[in-house]
Design a protein around this motif. Structure first.
Motif, PDB file in Angstrom:
ATOM      1  N   LEU A  75      32.414  47.743  45.551  1.00  0.00           N
ATOM      2  CA  LEU A  75      32.483  46.012  45.449  1.00  0.00           C
ATOM      3  C   LEU A  75      33.176  45.925  45.356  1.00  0.00           C
ATOM      4  CD1 LEU A  75      30.883  45.016  48.931  1.00  0.00           C
ATOM      5  CD2 LEU A  75      29.729  43.552  47.532  1.00  0.00           C
ATOM      6  N   SER A  76      33.554  45.375  43.968  1.00  0.00           N
ATOM      7  CA  SER A  76      33.923  44.207  43.117  1.00  0.00           C
ATOM      8  C   SER A  76      35.328  45.021  43.345  1.00  0.00           C
ATOM      9  CB  SER A  76      32.771  44.280  41.989  1.00  0.00           C
ATOM     10  OG  SER A  76      32.287  43.642  41.405  1.00  0.00           O
ATOM     11  N   PHE A  80      40.439  43.769  44.651  1.00  0.00           N
ATOM     12  CA  PHE A  80      42.090  44.512  44.488  1.00  0.00           C
ATOM     13  C   PHE A  80      42.398  44.991  46.246  1.00  0.00           C
ATOM     14  CE2 PHE A  80      40.275  44.995  40.850  1.00  0.00           C
ATOM     15  CZ  PHE A  80      40.857  44.000  40.062  1.00  0.00           C
ATOM     16  N   VAL A  81      41.290  44.956  47.124  1.00  0.00           N
ATOM     17  CA  VAL A  81      42.302  45.355  48.522  1.00  0.00           C
ATOM     18  C   VAL A  81      41.737  43.574  49.721  1.00  0.00           C
ATOM     19  CG1 VAL A  81      41.474  47.080  50.125  1.00  0.00           C
ATOM     20  CG2 VAL A  81      41.261  47.382  48.258  1.00  0.00           C
ATOM     21  N   VAL A  98      45.136  37.243  51.106  1.00  0.00           N
ATOM     22  CA  VAL A  98      46.417  36.374  50.838  1.00  0.00           C
ATOM     23  C   VAL A  98      47.369  36.328  51.913  1.00  0.00           C
ATOM     24  CG1 VAL A  98      48.205  36.075  49.684  1.00  0.00           C
ATOM     25  CG2 VAL A  98      45.786  36.566  48.918  1.00  0.00           C
ATOM     26  N   TYR A  99      47.517  38.136  52.466  1.00  0.00           N
ATOM     27  CA  TYR A  99      48.592  38.190  53.369  1.00  0.00           C
ATOM     28  C   TYR A  99      48.571  37.658  54.506  1.00  0.00           C
ATOM     29  CZ  TYR A  99      52.121  41.644  55.617  1.00  0.00           C
ATOM     30  OH  TYR A  99      53.022  41.729  56.826  1.00  0.00           O
ATOM     31  N   LEU A 148      44.390  34.935  39.453  1.00  0.00           N
ATOM     32  CA  LEU A 148      44.737  36.397  39.669  1.00  0.00           C
ATOM     33  C   LEU A 148      43.923  36.875  40.003  1.00  0.00           C
ATOM     34  CD1 LEU A 148      46.819  36.939  36.310  1.00  0.00           C
ATOM     35  CD2 LEU A 148      47.307  36.491  38.311  1.00  0.00           C
ATOM     36  N   TYR A 149      44.185  37.961  41.160  1.00  0.00           N
ATOM     37  CA  TYR A 149      42.817  39.342  41.582  1.00  0.00           C
ATOM     38  C   TYR A 149      42.135  39.813  40.929  1.00  0.00           C
ATOM     39  CZ  TYR A 149      45.839  38.879  45.563  1.00  0.00           C
ATOM     40  OH  TYR A 149      47.244  38.351  46.511  1.00  0.00           O
ATOM     41  N   TRP A 150      42.212  39.967  38.973  1.00  0.00           N
ATOM     42  CA  TRP A 150      41.284  40.713  38.329  1.00  0.00           C
ATOM     43  C   TRP A 150      40.822  39.473  38.030  1.00  0.00           C
ATOM     44  CZ3 TRP A 150      41.282  39.552  33.554  1.00  0.00           C
ATOM     45  CH2 TRP A 150      42.272  38.993  32.620  1.00  0.00           C
ATOM     46  N   TYR A 151      41.243  38.444  37.689  1.00  0.00           N
ATOM     47  CA  TYR A 151      40.100  37.677  37.354  1.00  0.00           C
ATOM     48  C   TYR A 151      38.479  36.910  38.709  1.00  0.00           C
ATOM     49  CZ  TYR A 151      43.439  34.682  35.329  1.00  0.00           C
ATOM     50  OH  TYR A 151      44.886  34.464  34.713  1.00  0.00           O
ATOM     51  N   SER A 152      38.817  37.994  39.745  1.00  0.00           N
ATOM     52  CA  SER A 152      37.937  37.947  40.602  1.00  0.00           C
ATOM     53  C   SER A 152      36.395  39.387  40.212  1.00  0.00           C
ATOM     54  CB  SER A 152      37.886  38.083  42.268  1.00  0.00           C
ATOM     55  OG  SER A 152      38.967  36.868  42.373  1.00  0.00           O
TER      56      SER A 152
END
Length: 183
Positions: A130-131, A136-137, A143-144, A154-158
């Protein structure tokens, strides 16, 4: 000597900012396709959740979802205030967050994971998946389409945040259930 703003000056600045946000919302966003998507995402998933939720565990599952919602709203508010991200389109301009995600999508999806993955091992595996999907999706898609603007994020922080939110929420609920059973 440093001159600090008074509480009244800060309050006036907040009023001006709120007024500007409302005017911007009314002039640019209300009624747009993105606004309607947010309205639909705020309401429709609750009907789906009601069909899917285990009615025998509805209080437990809902408590888990409310804890997720509290985490999400709090973290979203912190990120917004610290200018880590922003939301150009909102359901309601006086709530500076992505309301449809904070109040609906994240809690519902987390609740369903909680409901369907009952052991810690299966829950953790599902939480990692889920994370990954959220970070990453889903976030890049949001955003798009212009619902979310990354400023200092940055996405990876989430990714670890979603995992920690899920683990803490499950631990809180399970601890409360244990306390209730022992009394």
């Amino acid at each position: 000597m440093v001159n600090y703003l008074s509480n009244e000056q800060i309050a006036e600045m907040m009023r001006q900012l709120t007024r500007a946000r409302i005017e911007n919302f009314l002039g640019q966003y209300i009624g747009t396709w993105r606004w309607w998507v947010l309205i639909i995402l705020l309401i429709v998933p609750w009907f789906i959740w009601y069909k899917l939720v285990d009615k025998k565990r509805i209080l437990e599952v809902t408590l888990f979802g409310v804890i997720i919602m509290i985490f999400t709203i709090t973290l979203d508010e912190i990120g917004f205030v610290l200018s880590l991200w922003s939301y150009p389109v909102e359901v309601i301009p006086i709530l500076p967050r992505l309301t449809s995600i904070d109040y609906t999508m994240l809690p519902i999806i987390f609740m369903l994971v909680y409901q369907y993955f009952s052991t810690w091992k299966s829950f953790l595996r599902a939480l990692v998946v889920l994370s990954t999907v959220f970070s990453f999706v889903a976030e890049p898609i949001v955003v798009y389409f212009g619902f979310y603007i990354l400023i200092k994020w940055l996405y990876w922080y989430s990714f670890p945040i979603y995992i920690v939110m899920g683990v803490l929420s499950r631990w809180i609920v399970k601890t409360l259930i244990d306390i209730e059973r022992k009394s």
